[in-house]
Scaffold this motif. Structure first.
Motif, PDB file in Angstrom:
ATOM      1  N   ASP A   1       0.847  -1.193   0.000  1.00 10.87           N
ATOM      2  CA  ASP A   1       0.000   0.000   0.000  1.00 10.87           C
ATOM      3  C   ASP A   1       0.882   1.242   0.000  1.00 10.87           C
ATOM      4  OD1 ASP A   1       0.980   0.221   2.634  1.00 10.87           O
ATOM      5  OD2 ASP A   1      -0.802  -0.742   3.472  1.00 10.87           O
ATOM      6  N   ARG A   2       0.250   2.402  -0.043  1.00 14.26           N
ATOM      7  CA  ARG A   2       0.967   3.675  -0.084  1.00 14.26           C
ATOM      8  C   ARG A   2       1.852   3.860   1.150  1.00 14.26           C
ATOM      9  NH1 ARG A   2      -0.037   8.166  -2.882  1.00 14.26           N
ATOM     10  NH2 ARG A   2      -2.050   7.313  -3.521  1.00 14.26           N
ATOM     11  N   GLN A   3       1.326   3.487   2.315  1.00 13.52           N
ATOM     12  CA  GLN A   3       2.077   3.684   3.544  1.00 13.52           C
ATOM     13  C   GLN A   3       3.415   2.937   3.519  1.00 13.52           C
ATOM     14  OE1 GLN A   3       0.032   2.425   7.083  1.00 13.52           O
ATOM     15  NE2 GLN A   3       1.408   3.527   8.452  1.00 13.52           N
ATOM     16  N   GLU A   4       3.390   1.719   2.988  1.00 16.62           N
ATOM     17  CA  GLU A   4       4.624   0.954   2.916  1.00 16.62           C
ATOM     18  C   GLU A   4       5.617   1.598   1.957  1.00 16.62           C
ATOM     19  OE1 GLU A   4       6.291  -3.516   1.822  1.00 16.62           O
ATOM     20  OE2 GLU A   4       4.129  -3.170   1.965  1.00 16.62           O
ATOM     21  N   LEU A   5       5.124   2.111   0.837  1.00 14.57           N
ATOM     22  CA  LEU A   5       6.005   2.772  -0.121  1.00 14.57           C
ATOM     23  C   LEU A   5       6.598   4.039   0.485  1.00 14.57           C
ATOM     24  CD1 LEU A   5       7.274   3.010  -2.901  1.00 14.57           C
ATOM     25  CD2 LEU A   5       5.143   4.073  -3.716  1.00 14.57           C
ATOM     26  N   VAL A   6       5.784   4.810   1.184  1.00 13.71           N
ATOM     27  CA  VAL A   6       6.283   6.019   1.843  1.00 13.71           C
ATOM     28  C   VAL A   6       7.371   5.671   2.848  1.00 13.71           C
ATOM     29  CG1 VAL A   6       5.664   7.859   3.468  1.00 13.71           C
ATOM     30  CG2 VAL A   6       4.209   7.412   1.479  1.00 13.71           C
ATOM     31  N   ARG A   7       7.175   4.600   3.606  1.00 11.97           N
ATOM     32  CA  ARG A   7       8.189   4.185   4.579  1.00 11.97           C
ATOM     33  C   ARG A   7       9.499   3.834   3.894  1.00 11.97           C
ATOM     34  NH1 ARG A   7       3.941   1.395   7.543  1.00 11.97           N
ATOM     35  NH2 ARG A   7       4.463  -0.519   6.416  1.00 11.97           N
ATOM     36  N   ARG A   8       9.401   3.120   2.761  1.00 10.06           N
ATOM     37  CA  ARG A   8      10.619   2.731   2.059  1.00 10.06           C
ATOM     38  C   ARG A   8      11.353   3.954   1.512  1.00 10.06           C
ATOM     39  NH1 ARG A   8      12.629  -1.261   4.083  1.00 10.06           N
ATOM     40  NH2 ARG A   8      11.054  -0.914   5.641  1.00 10.06           N
ATOM     41  N   VAL A   9      10.607   4.899   0.954  1.00 11.91           N
ATOM     42  CA  VAL A   9      11.240   6.107   0.415  1.00 11.91           C
ATOM     43  C   VAL A   9      11.880   6.906   1.549  1.00 11.91           C
ATOM     44  CG1 VAL A   9      10.814   8.320  -0.723  1.00 11.91           C
ATOM     45  CG2 VAL A   9       9.755   6.236  -1.619  1.00 11.91           C
ATOM     46  N   THR A  10      11.187   7.029   2.664  1.00  9.90           N
ATOM     47  CA  THR A  10      11.721   7.758   3.808  1.00  9.90           C
ATOM     48  C   THR A  10      13.023   7.141   4.290  1.00  9.90           C
ATOM     49  OG1 THR A  10       9.491   8.379   4.520  1.00  9.90           O
ATOM     50  CG2 THR A  10      11.246   8.507   6.162  1.00  9.90           C
ATOM     51  N   LEU A  11      13.030   5.834   4.417  1.00  7.52           N
ATOM     52  CA  LEU A  11      14.226   5.137   4.879  1.00  7.52           C
ATOM     53  C   LEU A  11      15.354   5.300   3.872  1.00  7.52           C
ATOM     54  CD1 LEU A  11      15.046   3.404   7.312  1.00  7.52           C
ATOM     55  CD2 LEU A  11      14.362   1.389   6.018  1.00  7.52           C
ATOM     56  N   TYR A  12      15.018   5.190   2.609  1.00  3.43           N
ATOM     57  CA  TYR A  12      16.004   5.323   1.537  1.00  3.43           C
ATOM     58  C   TYR A  12      16.682   6.695   1.576  1.00  3.43           C
ATOM     59  CZ  TYR A  12      17.638   6.206  -3.219  1.00  3.43           C
ATOM     60  OH  TYR A  12      18.380   6.569  -4.308  1.00  3.43           O
ATOM     61  N   VAL A  13      15.874   7.766   1.669  1.00  2.00           N
ATOM     62  CA  VAL A  13      16.421   9.120   1.675  1.00  2.00           C
ATOM     63  C   VAL A  13      17.248   9.361   2.933  1.00  2.00           C
ATOM     64  CG1 VAL A  13      15.836  11.579   1.718  1.00  2.00           C
ATOM     65  CG2 VAL A  13      14.606  10.033   0.186  1.00  2.00           C
TER      66      VAL A  13
ATOM     67  N   HIS B   1      18.981   7.202   4.655  1.00  2.00           N
ATOM     68  CA  HIS B   1      20.282   6.544   4.494  1.00  2.00           C
ATOM     69  C   HIS B   1      21.170   7.302   3.511  1.00  2.00           C
ATOM     70  CE1 HIS B   1      19.728   3.152   7.072  1.00  2.00           C
ATOM     71  NE2 HIS B   1      18.713   2.654   6.397  1.00  2.00           N
ATOM     72  N   ARG B   2      20.592   7.790   2.433  1.00  2.00           N
ATOM     73  CA  ARG B   2      21.389   8.529   1.449  1.00  2.00           C
ATOM     74  C   ARG B   2      21.997   9.781   2.072  1.00  2.00           C
ATOM     75  NH1 ARG B   2      21.066   8.405  -4.171  1.00  2.00           N
ATOM     76  NH2 ARG B   2      20.903  10.678  -4.238  1.00  2.00           N
TER      77      ARG B   2
ATOM     78  N   GLY C   1      11.447   0.172  14.170  1.00  2.00           N
ATOM     79  CA  GLY C   1      12.796   0.187  14.702  1.00  2.00           C
ATOM     80  C   GLY C   1      13.841   0.584  13.689  1.00  2.00           C
ATOM     81  N   GLU C   2      13.714   0.097  12.445  1.00  3.85           N
ATOM     82  CA  GLU C   2      14.706   0.413  11.427  1.00  3.85           C
ATOM     83  C   GLU C   2      14.709   1.899  11.101  1.00  3.85           C
ATOM     84  OE1 GLU C   2      13.800  -1.741   7.872  1.00  3.85           O
ATOM     85  OE2 GLU C   2      11.656  -1.387   8.056  1.00  3.85           O
ATOM     86  N   HIS C   3      13.541   2.542  11.179  1.00  4.73           N
ATOM     87  CA  HIS C   3      13.476   3.978  10.940  1.00  4.73           C
ATOM     88  C   HIS C   3      14.106   4.742  12.094  1.00  4.73           C
ATOM     89  CE1 HIS C   3      10.586   2.629   7.924  1.00  4.73           C
ATOM     90  NE2 HIS C   3      10.733   3.794   7.349  1.00  4.73           N
ATOM     91  N   THR C   4      13.877   4.290  13.317  1.00  3.55           N
ATOM     92  CA  THR C   4      14.495   4.928  14.475  1.00  3.55           C
ATOM     93  C   THR C   4      16.011   4.827  14.387  1.00  3.55           C
ATOM     94  OG1 THR C   4      12.590   4.405  15.861  1.00  3.55           O
ATOM     95  CG2 THR C   4      14.645   4.912  16.983  1.00  3.55           C
ATOM     96  N   GLU C   5      16.496   3.658  14.028  1.00 12.33           N
ATOM     97  CA  GLU C   5      17.940   3.468  13.897  1.00 12.33           C
ATOM     98  C   GLU C   5      18.523   4.349  12.801  1.00 12.33           C
ATOM     99  OE1 GLU C   5      18.513  -0.662  13.217  1.00 12.33           O
ATOM    100  OE2 GLU C   5      17.792  -1.275  15.205  1.00 12.33           O
ATOM    101  N   ALA C   6      17.821   4.444  11.677  1.00 13.97           N
ATOM    102  CA  ALA C   6      18.307   5.269  10.574  1.00 13.97           C
ATOM    103  C   ALA C   6      18.327   6.739  10.973  1.00 13.97           C
ATOM    104  CB  ALA C   6      17.430   5.073   9.346  1.00 13.97           C
ATOM    105  N   ARG C   7      17.278   7.190  11.661  1.00 10.84           N
ATOM    106  CA  ARG C   7      17.227   8.594  12.088  1.00 10.84           C
ATOM    107  C   ARG C   7      18.342   8.899  13.081  1.00 10.84           C
ATOM    108  NH1 ARG C   7      14.899  10.254  16.413  1.00 10.84           N
ATOM    109  NH2 ARG C   7      13.452   8.501  16.541  1.00 10.84           N
ATOM    110  N   GLU C   8      18.569   7.995  14.022  1.00  7.86           N
ATOM    111  CA  GLU C   8      19.617   8.223  15.015  1.00  7.86           C
ATOM    112  C   GLU C   8      21.004   8.212  14.376  1.00  7.86           C
ATOM    113  OE1 GLU C   8      18.863   5.220  17.916  1.00  7.86           O
ATOM    114  OE2 GLU C   8      17.267   6.365  18.916  1.00  7.86           O
ATOM    115  N   ARG C   9      21.175   7.369  13.361  1.00  5.24           N
ATOM    116  CA  ARG C   9      22.457   7.365  12.642  1.00  5.24           C
ATOM    117  C   ARG C   9      22.683   8.700  11.948  1.00  5.24           C
ATOM    118  NH1 ARG C   9      23.144   5.235   7.093  1.00  5.24           N
ATOM    119  NH2 ARG C   9      25.368   5.411   6.616  1.00  5.24           N
ATOM    120  N   LEU C  10      21.630   9.246  11.331  1.00  8.67           N
ATOM    121  CA  LEU C  10      21.732  10.546  10.677  1.00  8.67           C
ATOM    122  C   LEU C  10      22.059  11.639  11.692  1.00  8.67           C
ATOM    123  CD1 LEU C  10      21.395  12.553   8.361  1.00  8.67           C
ATOM    124  CD2 LEU C  10      18.925  12.519   8.795  1.00  8.67           C
ATOM    125  N   GLU C  11      21.339  11.642  12.799  1.00  6.92           N
ATOM    126  CA  GLU C  11      21.569  12.666  13.820  1.00  6.92           C
ATOM    127  C   GLU C  11      23.009  12.628  14.326  1.00  6.92           C
ATOM    128  OE1 GLU C  11      18.583  11.596  16.601  1.00  6.92           O
ATOM    129  OE2 GLU C  11      16.954  12.558  15.485  1.00  6.92           O
TER     130      GLU C  11
END
Length: 218
Positions: free
Chosen positions: A66-78, A80-81, A127-137
Motif C-alpha cells: 500500500d501507499r504507507q509501505e512505499l512512503v516508509r521505504r522512500v523515507t528510509l532510503y532518503v 540513508h542517502r 525500529g529500522e526507521h528509528t535506527e536510521a534517524r539516530e544514525r543521521l543525527e
C-alpha cells in the motif's frame, strides 16, 4: 536520482534478498516515488509512480502492499542517502567546515524540504526507521563538532538550527513544481553558510535549537 544510486541505500533497509530483475524493479519504483513525492507530495497517484518507474501496477503492488509501505521505504532510503553523504564528507574532508559545506549542498540535492513531513517520523515509526534517524543525527552532530573544532563554525548554533534551515531552504516554492530549483537553492544555501561562519557578525535572538528541541512534539 538514478536507479544506480538506489542499490546501496536499499541494501541498508533490511529488504529480503531478491532476484536481480526484481531488485531493479524495486529500485526503479523507489526512485520514481521519491521524485514524484518531491514534485507532487505523498498523495500522488501510485499508478503514476508505476508509469514513471516503467513497471506495471501489479509489479508495484507486488513490492509494496500500500501507499504507507512505499512512503516508509522512500523515507528510509532518503535518510540513508543523506547519512551516507554526511559520513563521506566527514571522512574525506580534512577541514570540518568544508565537510559541513559539502554535506549541506548534498542535502539540497535531496530536496529534503519537500519530504520533511515524511522524514519527521512518527510515534509509530518502526525500529529500522528509528535506527536510521539516530544514525543521521549522530553523523550531523559529528560534522558540526568537527566544524567547531577547526574554529570556523560559530558557537551559538546547534543541530536543530541547521536542520530547520535546510528544510526551509529546500522547500519548493508554491506552484513552482520544483522547476529550475538548482538555479537559486545552492546560491541561497551559500548565503546561509556564510552566516554560520565565525566570527559572527550579529547576535542571534533566542537560544540555539537543539536535537532535543526538535524531538519535542506538541
Amino acid at each position: 536520482m538514478t536507479v544506480n544510486t538506489a542499490a546501496t541505500a536499499l541494501k541498508r533497509t533490511g529488504e529480503p534478498r531478491l532476484r536481480a530483475d526484481a531488485l531493479r524493479n524495486r529500485e526503479r519504483i523507489v526512485a520514481a516515488a521519491r521524485e514524484m513525492f518531491v514534485e507532487h507530495g505523498a498523495d500522488v497517484s501510485l499508478d503514476e509512480v508505476a508509469r514513471r518507474a516503467g513497471v506495471g501496477n501489479a509489479t508495484l503492488y507486488r513490492h509494496f502492499a500500500d501507499r504507507q509501505e512505499l512512503v516508509r521505504r522512500v523515507t528510509l532510503y532518503v535518510t540513508h542517502r543523506i547519512t551516507d553523504q554526511a559520513e563521506a564528507a566527514l571522512a574525506e574532508e580534512a577541514d570540518g567546515y568544508e565537510a559541513l559545506r559539502r554535506f549541506v549542498h548534498a542535502v539540497v540535492d535531496e530536496r529534503v524540504g519537500a519530504l520533511c513531513t515524511m522524514l519527521a517520523g512518527t510515534a509509530e515509526e518502526r525500529g529500522e526507521h528509528t535506527e536510521a534517524r539516530e544514525r543521521l543525527e549522530g553523523a550531523v552532530e559529528r560534522i558540526m563538532a568537527s566544524a567547531r573544532d577547526c574554529g570556523r563554525l560559530r558557537a551559538d548554533v546547534e543541530f536543530g538550527d541547521l536542520m530547520v534551515a535546510l528544510t526551509q531552504l529546500t522547500r519548493p516554492l508554491p506552484n513552482s513544481g520544483c522547476l529550475n530549483f538548482d538555479r537559486f537553492a545552492h546560491r541561497h544555501l551559500q548565503l546561509f553558510l556564510d552566516g554560520l561562519h565565525t566570527p559572527a557578525r550579529s547576535e542571534l535572538p533566542g537560544s540555539a535549537v537543539t536535537l532535543e528541541d526538535l524531538r519535542q512534539r506538541p
